[in-house]
Enzyme design. Sequence first.
Site, PDB file in Angstrom:
ATOM      1  N   CYS A   1      38.298  38.035  41.180  1.00 15.48           N
ATOM      2  CA  CYS A   1      36.884  38.403  41.196  1.00 15.48           C
ATOM      3  C   CYS A   1      36.344  38.730  42.597  1.00 15.48           C
ATOM      4  O   CYS A   1      36.546  39.835  43.088  1.00 15.48           O
ATOM      5  CB  CYS A   1      36.064  37.300  40.528  1.00 15.48           C
ATOM      6  SG  CYS A   1      34.391  37.822  40.036  1.00 15.48           S
TER       7      CYS A   1
ATOM      8  N   LYS B   1      41.715  30.905  44.516  1.00 16.79           N
ATOM      9  CA  LYS B   1      40.747  31.854  45.069  1.00 16.79           C
ATOM     10  C   LYS B   1      40.340  31.478  46.492  1.00 16.79           C
ATOM     11  O   LYS B   1      39.881  30.369  46.748  1.00 16.79           O
ATOM     12  CB  LYS B   1      39.527  31.892  44.153  1.00 16.79           C
ATOM     13  CG  LYS B   1      38.509  32.974  44.443  1.00 16.79           C
ATOM     14  CD  LYS B   1      37.409  32.892  43.383  1.00 16.79           C
ATOM     15  CE  LYS B   1      36.365  33.971  43.531  1.00 16.79           C
ATOM     16  NZ  LYS B   1      35.292  33.786  42.504  1.00 16.79           N
TER      17      LYS B   1
ATOM     18  N   GLU C   1      38.737  35.777  34.643  1.00 18.80           N
ATOM     19  CA  GLU C   1      38.206  34.572  35.264  1.00 18.80           C
ATOM     20  C   GLU C   1      37.362  33.819  34.236  1.00 18.80           C
ATOM     21  O   GLU C   1      36.567  34.409  33.506  1.00 18.80           O
ATOM     22  CB  GLU C   1      37.343  34.963  36.466  1.00 18.80           C
ATOM     23  CG  GLU C   1      36.770  33.788  37.229  1.00 18.80           C
ATOM     24  CD  GLU C   1      35.925  34.225  38.415  1.00 18.80           C
ATOM     25  OE1 GLU C   1      35.976  33.549  39.453  1.00 18.80           O
ATOM     26  OE2 GLU C   1      35.220  35.253  38.310  1.00 18.80           O
TER      27      GLU C   1
END
Length: 314
Positions: A186, A144, A69
Amino acid sequence: MYGPGGAYPTLCRSSPHLPHAMADPPRLKPLVAVGQVTSTPDKELNFAVCAGLVREAAHRGACLVSLPEGFDYIGFNTAQTLTLAEGLDGDLMGRYAELAKECGVWLSLGGFHERGQDWPTTQRIYNCHVLLDPAGNIVAAYRKTHLCDVELEGRVTMKESSFTNPGTEIVAPISTPAGKLGLSICYDLRFPEISLALRRAGAEILTYPSAFTVPTGSAHWEVLLRARAIESQCYVVAAAQTGKNHEHRTSYGHALVVDPWGAVVAQCHEGTGLCYAEIDLDYLHRIRQEIPVHSHRRPDLYGTVAATGLAPVP
């Protein structure tokens, strides 16, 4: 990277001590490379570092290279983060497409700061995990879905939702030479529902390119990654940011690979680098056969974790 003599062995592609009596050479297992970098606001410097790692991994024979990321940059503040963002059709992604072609590898680029089609009206970006094939084509783009809004009093404050749009869908696993790849980013790591939905849709490798902070990483990083591997019976590949990105940001690092049994089979030391792991799908399917948790689930009691639009795979 942990290698020979380290706490976690980096797997080699083949052994130099194979019996001479074997009629056929053993089939090499696919090798994946997992990157660890310290991105800054300097996009040119970041690209030079990442391109060097990709070329090194290709030279070692990796078929898939994962970058973390924020591989493109980590901005000093929100205004700079928005200013530096690009579209998927921009110059930077074009350079990574050329790099994939040059090296003949798949690239998992997790956490690209994307100006989407709604940028002119929203002035907000997406946190986008892009998968490139060796021809440089974008074969998948996952945005995301879980944005990191956390406040650890006196230590860490993050408000990703203040400038980022959440994604609206989970992307179906993609077939690669290493296995069927499920894409996450993440903070998604904290939500087992997404990993279970990807497993149900056929994933064999779960990817969590990340930029964990030091307080959260030291407490939760490895245990969460191992939990996701054990419950889904998948390999877990987690590229990571490490070190001081700028004066207000330090990342935890410890990029690693976990096998479907929950063992850490490769991990990076501090600093920029790569760790490598073989993906043994025969081993994965043996674990799933020996402990068939997928078929033991009780949807009659607690429902089924599934994602809209993803077909289940037996």
